[in-house]
Design a protein around this motif. Structure first.
Motif, PDB file in Angstrom:
ATOM      1  N   HIS A  65       4.783  -5.149  -7.528  1.00 20.48           N
ATOM      2  CA  HIS A  65       6.010  -4.527  -7.035  1.00 20.48           C
ATOM      3  C   HIS A  65       5.699  -3.526  -5.934  1.00 20.48           C
ATOM      4  O   HIS A  65       6.338  -3.498  -4.892  1.00 20.48           O
ATOM      5  CB  HIS A  65       6.739  -3.811  -8.175  1.00 20.48           C
ATOM      6  N   ALA A  66       4.673  -2.708  -6.218  1.00 19.96           N
ATOM      7  CA  ALA A  66       4.317  -1.679  -5.248  1.00 19.96           C
ATOM      8  C   ALA A  66       3.904  -2.319  -3.928  1.00 19.96           C
ATOM      9  O   ALA A  66       4.277  -1.859  -2.853  1.00 19.96           O
ATOM     10  CB  ALA A  66       3.184  -0.820  -5.802  1.00 19.96           C
ATOM     11  N   LEU A  67       3.150  -3.423  -4.036  1.00 21.71           N
ATOM     12  CA  LEU A  67       2.670  -4.087  -2.828  1.00 21.71           C
ATOM     13  C   LEU A  67       3.806  -4.684  -2.018  1.00 21.71           C
ATOM     14  O   LEU A  67       3.799  -4.623  -0.785  1.00 21.71           O
ATOM     15  CB  LEU A  67       1.686  -5.194  -3.202  1.00 21.71           C
ATOM     16  N   ASP A  68       4.763  -5.253  -2.721  1.00 23.89           N
ATOM     17  CA  ASP A  68       5.912  -5.810  -2.006  1.00 23.89           C
ATOM     18  C   ASP A  68       6.634  -4.708  -1.249  1.00 23.89           C
ATOM     19  O   ASP A  68       6.995  -4.860  -0.087  1.00 23.89           O
ATOM     20  CB  ASP A  68       6.881  -6.485  -2.992  1.00 23.89           C
ATOM     21  N   ALA A  69       6.831  -3.580  -1.953  1.00 24.26           N
ATOM     22  CA  ALA A  69       7.535  -2.461  -1.322  1.00 24.26           C
ATOM     23  C   ALA A  69       6.725  -1.927  -0.146  1.00 24.26           C
ATOM     24  O   ALA A  69       7.267  -1.643   0.927  1.00 24.26           O
ATOM     25  CB  ALA A  69       7.772  -1.356  -2.347  1.00 24.26           C
ATOM     26  N   LEU A  70       5.421  -1.834  -0.348  1.00 26.00           N
ATOM     27  CA  LEU A  70       4.560  -1.327   0.718  1.00 26.00           C
ATOM     28  C   LEU A  70       4.578  -2.260   1.927  1.00 26.00           C
ATOM     29  O   LEU A  70       4.602  -1.813   3.074  1.00 26.00           O
ATOM     30  CB  LEU A  70       3.126  -1.167   0.191  1.00 26.00           C
ATOM     31  N   THR A  85       0.639   7.920  15.190  1.00 28.40           N
ATOM     32  CA  THR A  85       1.560   8.739  14.394  1.00 28.40           C
ATOM     33  C   THR A  85       1.428   8.382  12.906  1.00 28.40           C
ATOM     34  O   THR A  85       1.426   7.207  12.546  1.00 28.40           O
ATOM     35  CB  THR A  85       3.022   8.454  14.811  1.00 28.40           C
ATOM     36  N   ILE A  86       1.327   9.409  12.096  1.00 35.66           N
ATOM     37  CA  ILE A  86       1.222   9.160  10.648  1.00 35.66           C
ATOM     38  C   ILE A  86       2.616   9.105  10.040  1.00 35.66           C
ATOM     39  O   ILE A  86       3.439   9.984  10.294  1.00 35.66           O
ATOM     40  CB  ILE A  86       0.417  10.275   9.954  1.00 35.66           C
ATOM     41  N   HIS A  87       2.855   8.047   9.268  1.00 37.85           N
ATOM     42  CA  HIS A  87       4.149   7.923   8.614  1.00 37.85           C
ATOM     43  C   HIS A  87       3.953   8.037   7.104  1.00 37.85           C
ATOM     44  O   HIS A  87       3.196   7.279   6.510  1.00 37.85           O
ATOM     45  CB  HIS A  87       4.772   6.563   8.968  1.00 37.85           C
ATOM     46  N   ASP A  88       4.620   9.003   6.498  1.00 31.68           N
ATOM     47  CA  ASP A  88       4.503   9.161   5.050  1.00 31.68           C
ATOM     48  C   ASP A  88       5.517   8.279   4.360  1.00 31.68           C
ATOM     49  O   ASP A  88       6.688   8.273   4.717  1.00 31.68           O
ATOM     50  CB  ASP A  88       4.765  10.620   4.654  1.00 31.68           C
ATOM     51  N   TRP A  89       5.045   7.560   3.341  1.00 30.99           N
ATOM     52  CA  TRP A  89       5.949   6.651   2.632  1.00 30.99           C
ATOM     53  C   TRP A  89       5.766   6.818   1.126  1.00 30.99           C
ATOM     54  O   TRP A  89       4.670   7.083   0.643  1.00 30.99           O
ATOM     55  CB  TRP A  89       5.652   5.211   3.036  1.00 30.99           C
ATOM     56  N   SER A  90       6.842   6.676   0.419  1.00 34.72           N
ATOM     57  CA  SER A  90       6.753   6.736  -1.036  1.00 34.72           C
ATOM     58  C   SER A  90       7.666   5.667  -1.622  1.00 34.72           C
ATOM     59  O   SER A  90       8.776   5.459  -1.133  1.00 34.72           O
ATOM     60  CB  SER A  90       7.186   8.126  -1.499  1.00 34.72           C
ATOM     61  N   SER A  91       7.209   4.979  -2.674  1.00 31.59           N
ATOM     62  CA  SER A  91       8.033   3.923  -3.260  1.00 31.59           C
ATOM     63  C   SER A  91       9.208   4.542  -4.009  1.00 31.59           C
ATOM     64  O   SER A  91       9.156   5.714  -4.386  1.00 31.59           O
ATOM     65  CB  SER A  91       7.203   3.061  -4.218  1.00 31.59           C
ATOM     66  N   GLY A  92      10.238   3.760  -4.232  1.00 29.38           N
ATOM     67  CA  GLY A  92      11.447   4.252  -4.880  1.00 29.38           C
ATOM     68  C   GLY A  92      11.161   4.906  -6.232  1.00 29.38           C
ATOM     69  O   GLY A  92      11.749   5.925  -6.580  1.00 29.38           O
ATOM     70  N   ASP A  93      10.213   4.328  -6.994  1.00 28.17           N
ATOM     71  CA  ASP A  93       9.909   4.878  -8.315  1.00 28.17           C
ATOM     72  C   ASP A  93       8.909   6.031  -8.240  1.00 28.17           C
ATOM     73  O   ASP A  93       8.540   6.607  -9.261  1.00 28.17           O
ATOM     74  CB  ASP A  93       9.366   3.773  -9.234  1.00 28.17           C
ATOM     75  N   GLY A  94       8.455   6.338  -7.050  1.00 29.19           N
ATOM     76  CA  GLY A  94       7.551   7.472  -6.874  1.00 29.19           C
ATOM     77  C   GLY A  94       6.118   7.223  -7.328  1.00 29.19           C
ATOM     78  O   GLY A  94       5.277   8.104  -7.259  1.00 29.19           O
ATOM     79  N   LEU A  95       5.822   5.993  -7.782  1.00 32.24           N
ATOM     80  CA  LEU A  95       4.477   5.717  -8.303  1.00 32.24           C
ATOM     81  C   LEU A  95       3.453   5.484  -7.198  1.00 32.24           C
ATOM     82  O   LEU A  95       2.261   5.642  -7.404  1.00 32.24           O
ATOM     83  CB  LEU A  95       4.505   4.484  -9.226  1.00 32.24           C
ATOM     84  N   THR A  96       3.936   5.059  -6.071  1.00 29.07           N
ATOM     85  CA  THR A  96       3.025   4.728  -4.990  1.00 29.07           C
ATOM     86  C   THR A  96       3.333   5.547  -3.752  1.00 29.07           C
ATOM     87  O   THR A  96       4.498   5.659  -3.359  1.00 29.07           O
ATOM     88  CB  THR A  96       3.155   3.235  -4.629  1.00 29.07           C
ATOM     89  N   GLN A  97       2.298   6.144  -3.197  1.00 28.20           N
ATOM     90  CA  GLN A  97       2.476   6.842  -1.924  1.00 28.20           C
ATOM     91  C   GLN A  97       1.531   6.251  -0.903  1.00 28.20           C
ATOM     92  O   GLN A  97       0.476   5.744  -1.256  1.00 28.20           O
ATOM     93  CB  GLN A  97       2.140   8.336  -2.063  1.00 28.20           C
ATOM     94  N   ALA A  98       1.921   6.347   0.350  1.00 27.93           N
ATOM     95  CA  ALA A  98       1.027   5.859   1.380  1.00 27.93           C
ATOM     96  C   ALA A  98       1.227   6.645   2.667  1.00 27.93           C
ATOM     97  O   ALA A  98       2.326   7.131   2.946  1.00 27.93           O
ATOM     98  CB  ALA A  98       1.267   4.375   1.629  1.00 27.93           C
ATOM     99  N   LYS A  99       0.114   6.786   3.393  1.00 28.91           N
ATOM    100  CA  LYS A  99       0.198   7.287   4.763  1.00 28.91           C
ATOM    101  C   LYS A  99      -0.140   6.116   5.664  1.00 28.91           C
ATOM    102  O   LYS A  99      -1.241   5.579   5.599  1.00 28.91           O
ATOM    103  CB  LYS A  99      -0.823   8.409   4.985  1.00 28.91           C
ATOM    104  N   LEU A 100       0.818   5.702   6.450  1.00 25.70           N
ATOM    105  CA  LEU A 100       0.630   4.530   7.303  1.00 25.70           C
ATOM    106  C   LEU A 100       0.476   4.985   8.757  1.00 25.70           C
ATOM    107  O   LEU A 100       1.313   5.734   9.260  1.00 25.70           O
ATOM    108  CB  LEU A 100       1.840   3.606   7.191  1.00 25.70           C
TER     109      LEU A 100
END
Lengths: 163, 233
Positions: B142-147, B162-177
């Motif tokens: 799920h996290a991968l699909d969202a990512l 540019t760094i883009h901060d992202w967080s999944s809807g459930d808050g379990l996954t964060q990423a800096k893209l």
């Protein structure tokens, strides 16, 4: 009644295809096996409906054994695998991870069929040892010893591939 | 060491370890084995490897059955079944058609996380992680699909560097893209190199990849490689 079996069959079809493919290593042959299993199901009048899933796995496995006994299908299917591979898109979807998966499939294919089928049923499909022994019609002890051999070989081969 | 000819690993019978791996033990025996595994690096390594190969085997088979050619082959039987079945509401049907309908690239991505995930942390941690593999694998997917969706948007709209901060809807996954640079791959096709710092359930990964644009907000990842030194096998 027929509709009900079809629904149950459809539900376990992804697993059945995966098992068939794991056994024979050919997408074409796996599909043939799945289709033939469905045809047989329709011809049985539902006498096995209580354990339909197990019956289907057993049928696919027995069909596979019949096939490899009957003629030199291995060769025939090797050819069709070749043809299928040739038609795959070469770059787009082929990331390194997919190549890694191909290596795993090769390792599975190198296991003897007797060990491979146990590993597929227990390790991949999550059947209990008892269920696997019923599907394959083998004593429990044979299941555990074949599984140990298969698993040991696979882990060794995988480690070797990485080194 | 070679496992195929061994009867024991770290002083424990392989068949006992297998029974544990395959969920054949009762609750109490399970707990006992788990206690032993905490202290037994060799046996715990065997368990980790065996479970990892179970998961990889499954993924490898599924990925071969999910190619366009394979699906074409499967279509006639699927159609036959669709006709034979009573009408099922669309919502239920989605649930029963699970993994094999997922795009190949998602499978590839889950392999990557699966492979690299095993090399984070210590042995005893690895074993803890291993126990929850199945549940986690689903969360990962799920996290991968969202990512992947987030990545599509970042690659489409965010300038390089540019760094883009992202967080999944459930808050379990964060990423800096971070898109690194844009390349032109002939015929007006654009590809972008990017870096991802992903944090999934407390595990961190640094990945670098290349994606090429297929259509608006649709990017196809060609390579994605772990950057952490500790991730190497």
């Amino acid at each position: 009644m027929r509709e009900e079996w079809s629904a149950q069959f459809a539900e376990c079809l992804p697993k059945l295809r995966r098992f068939a493919y794991g056994l024979c290593g050919s997408v074409v042959m796996a599909e043939d096996l799945a289709q033939e299993a469905f045809t047989r199901l329709l011809a049985t009048d539902g006498e096995q409906h209580e354990y339909l899933e197990r019956w289907l796995f057993r049928t696919v496995r027995n069909l596979y054994i019949d096939q490899i006994r009957k003629l030199n299908v291995q060769e025939r299917y090797q050819e069709s695998i070749g043809a299928l591979h040739g038609s795959l898109p070469v770059t787009a979807d082929r990331s390194e991870n997919l190549i890694a998966l191909e290596h795993i499939r090769e390792l599975i294919a190198q296991l003897p069929r007797e060990q491979r089928e146990v590993l597929l049923l227990v390790g991949v499909e999550g059947y209990s040892y008892r269920e696997a022994s019923e599907i394959l019609n083998l004593p429990l002890g044979t299941i555990t010893s074949r599984l140990a051999r298969a698993r040991g070989k696979l882990i060794d081969a995988y480690a070797e591939q990485l080194s | 060491m070679k496992f195929v000819d061994s009867r024991q690993v770290g002083g424990i019978e392989i068949e006992l370890l297998n029974s544990y791996i395959d969920g054949q033990l009762e609750h109490r025996s399970r707990a006992e084995i788990e206690e032993i595994l905490r202290l037994n690096a060799e046996a715990s390594n065997y368990v980790v490897q065996a479970k990892k190969l179970n998961a990889l085997t499954r993924l490898s088979l599924d990925s071969a059955l999910a190619t366009p050619d394979a699906r074409e082959l499967q279509a006639p039987l699927n159609r036959r079944l669709d006709h034979a079945q009573p009408e099922i509401p669309a919502a239920e049907r989605r649930v029963s058609r699970a993994f094999w309908e997922r795009p190949l690239i998602a499978i590839a991505a889950s392999v990557l996380l699966l492979l690299s995930g095993y090399h984070l942390g210590t042995l005893s941690l690895e074993y803890e992680v291993e126990r929850q593999l199945t549940a986690r694998e689903q969360q990962r997917v799920h996290a991968l699909d969202a990512l992947a969706e987030a990545r599509n948007r970042v690659l489409e709209y965010i300038p390089s560097g540019t760094i883009h901060d992202w967080s999944s809807g459930d808050g379990l996954t964060q990423a800096k893209l971070t898109p690194i640079r844009t390349l032109r791959a002939g015929d007006n096709q654009y590809c972008r190199e990017f870096q991802e710092h992903v944090s999934f359930q407390g595990r961190e990964e640094l990945l670098r990849g290349i994606s090429c644009r297929v259509a608006k907000e649709q990017w196809r990842t060609r390579f994605i490689l772990p950057q952490n030194e500790s991730l190497k096998m």
